[in-house]
Design an enzyme around this catalytic site. Structure first.
Site, short mmCIF file in Angstrom:
data_model
loop_
_atom_site.label_atom_id
_atom_site.label_comp_id
_atom_site.label_asym_id
_atom_site.label_seq_id
_atom_site.Cartn_x
_atom_site.Cartn_y
_atom_site.Cartn_z
N ASP A 289 0.81 -1.22 0.00
CA ASP A 289 0.00 0.00 0.00
C ASP A 289 0.84 1.27 0.00
O ASP A 289 2.03 1.25 0.35
CB ASP A 289 -0.89 0.03 1.26
CG ASP A 289 -1.97 -1.03 1.23
OD1 ASP A 289 -1.95 -1.90 0.34
OD2 ASP A 289 -2.85 -1.00 2.11
N HIS A 431 3.82 -2.21 3.01
CA HIS A 431 3.86 -0.88 2.40
C HIS A 431 5.14 -0.73 1.59
O HIS A 431 6.23 -0.87 2.15
CB HIS A 431 3.78 0.20 3.49
CG HIS A 431 2.47 0.17 4.23
ND1 HIS A 431 2.25 -0.68 5.29
CD2 HIS A 431 1.31 0.85 4.03
CE1 HIS A 431 1.00 -0.50 5.73
NE2 HIS A 431 0.41 0.42 4.98
ZN ZN Z 1 -2.51 2.98 3.45
#
Ligand code: ZN
Length: 468
Positions: A289, A431
């Site tokens: 993400d 991430h």
């Molecule tokens: Zn996020």
């Protein structure tokens, strides 16, 4: 006495002829004046004039039917195509509208001299993708009394296959897509500020129940599909005629393929196909993400390649706009592209309009980068509710294992976080903006590969787990 020849005098002949002639004239006059009187009583069908003219588009003509009778004036415009059955249907609509108008005028005992009635059917022809046409017929009637009333009738026409395309066909007859669309249109009407004063909620609910026939009045115009409602259909006044413009970046994923808008600049890159997987196999979906991020995203892409792993990237619109080439690279290497909002807000705290902006701006940035929209969505912080969901055209994907990589920022902690929570069909949250995640990923993939896991996209995981 010589009998007189029975012979008429010329004078008498003349009189007879004159009488006959005037009788004939009287009869002719009577007949003519009588039919003239009929015509005055029933001016409808005969006192009009229909003309057909070519339009700017091959195979499409415009028919115009006008009456200049000041008691019953009308001007009707409608399309004529090369499909006779279609033309007949259009004509039937126009004729029905005309008859209703004439019947209403006739039913008024004495027409008020001050009232000038009118029936106007206006035609707008909006081209889409060269050969599709939206015909928008706006029927505005005035027969005295309150305001004019406008009603909209549309036809969406395929000028190559020479046939009409219905809303059901537009949505590929997909009931889920219909629900999605209905929800969007309903929400838009209920939150439309211009309509607020006059909106009737019950009418909106009825007019937007997910039935294909409720969405037959549409036109594709520019970057949106417009859905139309009649005056007084969902509101108590005719002050503003309700139109809901559904942005193409929302509706594009739920349109049947032929009607989707594509960006030709990146046409050669395709989204990874959703593969057929073994329902008893071991699979994991890796998700990254908040990217893309030069450096760490690139390293992650290389590690994924090393293990022949397919993953999913949930992108932030405000980063996509700066690094479109990284998004192209993700897609090129067979990964799935997801939308993660524009600026990473808690969507459940925002208004519907703000949510739409977060979703749609990102969708547009992704489309600009890779020529197609995201196939999945992940709400920041996993914060989602039904109102937010209604603004999102694609599946909403959360996760089952959080590596907390944003918190520890430690490459050596990534693997233990996965190990302690690992289960089959896991969706792992990471991430790609953190270098520590890029650095720790190889260890995670080495471990999972050794355990026999295959790495798949979230759409593949969705399909796999929905079959169970
Ligand atoms: Zn996020």
């Amino acid at each position: 006495m010589q009998p007189r020849k029975r012979r008429r005098k010329p004078m008498i002949d003349f009189i007879l002829i004159a009488v006959l002639a005037s009788l004939t004239a009287a009869i002719v006059f009577f007949v003519l004046s009588d039919s003239g009187k009929n015509q005055a009583n029933k001016p409808k069908e005969k006192a009009n004039h229909i003309s057909i003219e070519n339009s700017a588009f091959d195979g499409i003509s415009i028919a115009t039917d006008t009456s200049n009778n000041p008691k019953v004036p009308y001007a009707l415009h409608y399309p004529k195509t090369e499909n006779d059955a279609f033309n007949k249907e259009v004509r039937a609509y126009v004729t029905t509208a005309k008859k209703a108008y004439l019947a209403e005028l006739e039913s008024l005992d004495q027409q008020d001299e001050d009232i000038v009635p009118s029936l106007n059917i206006d035609l707008e022809t909006v081209p889409f993708k060269e050969h599709y046409f939206s015909f928008v017929l706006t029927n505005t009637t005035y027969t005295g009394g309150a305001d004019e009333k406008s009603m909209v009738k549309t036809y969406f026409y395929d000028n190559v296959n020479k046939q009409q395309v219905t809303a059901a066909e537009l949505l590929g007859n997909n009931k889920e897509y219909l629900n999605k669309l209905a929800e969007y249109v309903q929400n838009d009407l209920l939150t439309n500020e211009e309509l607020q004063a006059s909106i009737i909620t019950d009418n909106v609910m009825a007019a937007t129940t997910p039935k294909f026939e409720n969405f037959e009045r549409f036109a594709i115009r520019g970057d949106a599909i417009e859905f139309y409602f009649d005056d007084y259909e969902v509101t108590a006044s005719a002050a503003s005629t309700p139109v809901v413009a559904v942005p193409l970046n929302f509706i594009n994923p739920i349109l049947a393929e032929a009607y989707q808008v594509e960006n030709t600049s990146a046409k050669n890159i395709l989204s990874p196909p959703v593969r057929e997987l073994d329902p008893n196999g071991k699979y994991v979906a890796l998700t990254f993400d908040d990217g893309p991020e030069p450096g760490s995203t690139e390293k992650i892409l290389d590690v994924l390649d090393k293990y022949n792993a397919k993953a999913t990237f949930f992108l932030l619109g405000n980063r996509v706009q700066y690094y479109p080439e990284l998004v192209q690279e993700e897609l090129k290497r067979g990964h799935e592209i997801g939308n993660h909002s524009w600026s990473h807000p808690v969507l459940t705290n925002l208004s519907v309009a703000q949510v739409q902006q977060e979703v749609n701006r990102t969708e547009e940035a992704i489309r600009n980068a890779i020529g197609q929209g995201a196939t999945v969505f992940r709400p920041p912080y996993g914060a989602v509710n039904d109102t937010v969901k209604a603004q999102i055209p694609t599946p909403v994907i959360l996760w089952s294992i959080d590596t907390l990589d944003w918190k520890h920022r430690n490459a050596s902690q990534l693997l233990p976080m996965v190990q302690k929570a690992m289960h089959n069909h896991a969706t792992i949250l990471m991430h790609d903006i953190h270098q520590s995640t890029a650095d720790g990923l190889d260890g995670v993939l080495a471990y999972l590969s050794a355990e026999g896991y295959e790495f798949i996209t979230v759409s593949e995981m969705e399909k796999l787990t929905s079959q169970k």
